[in-house]
Design an enzyme around this catalytic site. Structure first.
Site, PDB file in Angstrom:
ATOM      1  N   ASP A  86       0.827  -1.208   0.000  1.00 20.83           N
ATOM      2  CA  ASP A  86       0.000   0.000   0.000  1.00 20.83           C
ATOM      3  C   ASP A  86       0.863   1.262   0.000  1.00 20.83           C
ATOM      4  OD1 ASP A  86       0.971  -0.375   2.567  1.00 20.83           O
ATOM      5  OD2 ASP A  86      -0.967  -0.709   3.484  1.00 20.83           O
ATOM      6  N   ASN A  98      -7.765  -2.658  14.136  1.00 17.79           N
ATOM      7  CA  ASN A  98      -9.143  -2.968  13.728  1.00 17.79           C
ATOM      8  C   ASN A  98      -9.205  -4.176  12.792  1.00 17.79           C
ATOM      9  OD1 ASN A  98      -8.114  -1.955  11.375  1.00 17.79           O
ATOM     10  ND2 ASN A  98      -9.513  -0.229  11.194  1.00 17.79           N
ATOM     11  N   HIS A 114      -7.371  -4.597  10.032  1.00 20.47           N
ATOM     12  CA  HIS A 114      -7.093  -4.343   8.609  1.00 20.47           C
ATOM     13  C   HIS A 114      -5.777  -4.986   8.183  1.00 20.47           C
ATOM     14  CE1 HIS A 114      -4.934  -0.257   9.491  1.00 20.47           C
ATOM     15  NE2 HIS A 114      -4.022  -1.100   9.090  1.00 20.47           N
ATOM     16  N   GLU A 169      -9.765  -1.786   5.089  1.00 17.95           N
ATOM     17  CA  GLU A 169     -10.432  -1.462   6.341  1.00 17.95           C
ATOM     18  C   GLU A 169     -11.670  -2.337   6.531  1.00 17.95           C
ATOM     19  OE1 GLU A 169      -8.855   0.280   8.285  1.00 17.95           O
ATOM     20  OE2 GLU A 169      -8.354   2.303   7.629  1.00 17.95           O
TER      21      GLU A 169
HETATM   22  C1  GLP Z   1      -0.616   0.422   8.528  1.00 17.94           C
HETATM   23  C2  GLP Z   1      -0.283  -0.366   7.277  1.00 17.94           C
HETATM   24  C3  GLP Z   1      -0.512  -1.832   7.469  1.00 17.94           C
HETATM   25  C4  GLP Z   1       0.133  -2.264   8.768  1.00 17.94           C
HETATM   26  C5  GLP Z   1      -0.553  -1.596   9.916  1.00 17.94           C
HETATM   27  C6  GLP Z   1      -0.004  -2.007  11.271  1.00 17.94           C
HETATM   28  O1  GLP Z   1      -1.911   0.861   8.575  1.00 17.94           O
HETATM   29  N1  GLP Z   1      -1.023   0.062   6.130  1.00 17.94           N
HETATM   30  O2  GLP Z   1       0.014  -2.541   6.362  1.00 17.94           O
HETATM   31  O3  GLP Z   1       0.030  -3.654   8.894  1.00 17.94           O
HETATM   32  O4  GLP Z   1      -0.370  -0.197   9.765  1.00 17.94           O
HETATM   33  O5  GLP Z   1       1.147  -1.279  11.545  1.00 17.94           O
HETATM   34  P1  GLP Z   1       2.148  -1.575  12.728  1.00 17.94           P
HETATM   35  O6  GLP Z   1       2.945  -2.741  12.302  1.00 17.94           O
HETATM   36  O7  GLP Z   1       2.966  -0.308  12.819  1.00 17.94           O
HETATM   37  O8  GLP Z   1       1.342  -1.805  13.932  1.00 17.94           O
END
Ligand code: GLP
Length: 240
Positions: A67, A136, A138, A143
């Site tokens: 992403d 959440n 995702h 989402e």
């Molecule tokens: C972001 C990214 C996700 C990631 C998520 C969790 O929203 N788009 O791909 O998995 O955050 O991030 P973290 O690993 O910092 O908790």
């Protein structure tokens, strides 16, 4: 879905790097799906260590990132383009032409999304997709919603994600939209490895593993993948 529980994030990084290393050694021209966020950073450090020790080469490896934020300059300190270069690409021998990161500033987001999915198919599909998970549930920026998404698309971020990721941005400047691989793009990967650590991920991990398969918890779709591995620490596993 295979679930492995570890004591520390360092142990997860070694286990995850082992999975990636095995593939890169066996298939030097493999296609990796990569993720951003805090979760994969230690794995990237471990892969860089192995590259520096001469155990791994990324010379023929192709990568596709999950992403990217919309409306953020590519060289912004918070873009996923910058994140990937700072945390992995600048430290290994990958060729820039083999790196694929969505252009969140593309004038035609739909065309950009379609071209990205087509490039993944042309490369032969993703061999291993790395994932983190949002609080959440995702994955990528898919989402919680009413239906599972298909291919790569432009998404409006939820308040929960904006709250979680705003810590990296000054003055409420976090983008409200992103481009993300869709659920179907992710599920097409031959193997999926998801990393989660910490209490904040416990609810999402519980719903992913023990809940019903529902777009309200996008990661729950992984129950249907033939080769999905969850690498989680005890804090993230505490509700299982
Ligand atoms: C972001 C990214 C996700 C990631 C998520 C969790 O929203 N788009 O791909 O998995 O955050 O991030 P973290 O690993 O910092 O908790």
């Amino acid at each position: 879905m295979e679930v492995r529980i570890f004591n520390t994030a360092d142990e997860i990084a070694v286990a995850c790097a082992d999975i990636f290393s095995e593939l890169i050694i066996k298939k030097p021209e493999c296609v990796l799906g990569l993720a951003t966020g805090a979760s994969p950073v230690k794995t990237y450090n471990e892969l860089i260590k192995r590259y520096n020790n001469g155990k791994l080469s990324f010379k023929e490896v192709k990568t596709f990132n999950l992403d990217e934020y919309c409306d953020l300059p590519r060289d912004d300190k918070n873009s996923y383009y910058t994140f990937m270069h700072e945390n992995l690409f600048n430290s290994v021998d990958i060729k820039e032409e083999n790196v694929h990161i969505l252009d969140g500033n593309a004038a035609d987001a739909d065309a950009e999304a379609k071209a990205f999915d087509a490039a993944i198919d042309k490369a032969g599909g993703i061999d291993i997709q790395l994932l983190g998970i949002g609080t959440n549930g995702h994955i990528g920026f898919n989402e919680p919603c009413d239906t599972f998404s298909d291919g790569t698309f432009k998404v409006k971020l939820t308040d929960s994600t904006i709250k979680s990721n705003s810590i990296y941005f000054e003055n409420d400047s976090m983008p409200r939209y992103a481009l993300t691989m869709g659920i179907n793009s992710i599920m097409k990967a031959k193997k999926i490895v998801l990393i989660a650590t910490g209490d904040a991920k416990a609810d999402a991990i519980k719903a992913t593993i023990d809940g019903e398969v529902t777009p309200n918890c996008p990661a729950s779709i992984l129950q249907k993948h033939p080769d999905a591995i969850l690498l989680i620490d005890k804090a993230a596993a505490k509700l299982l």
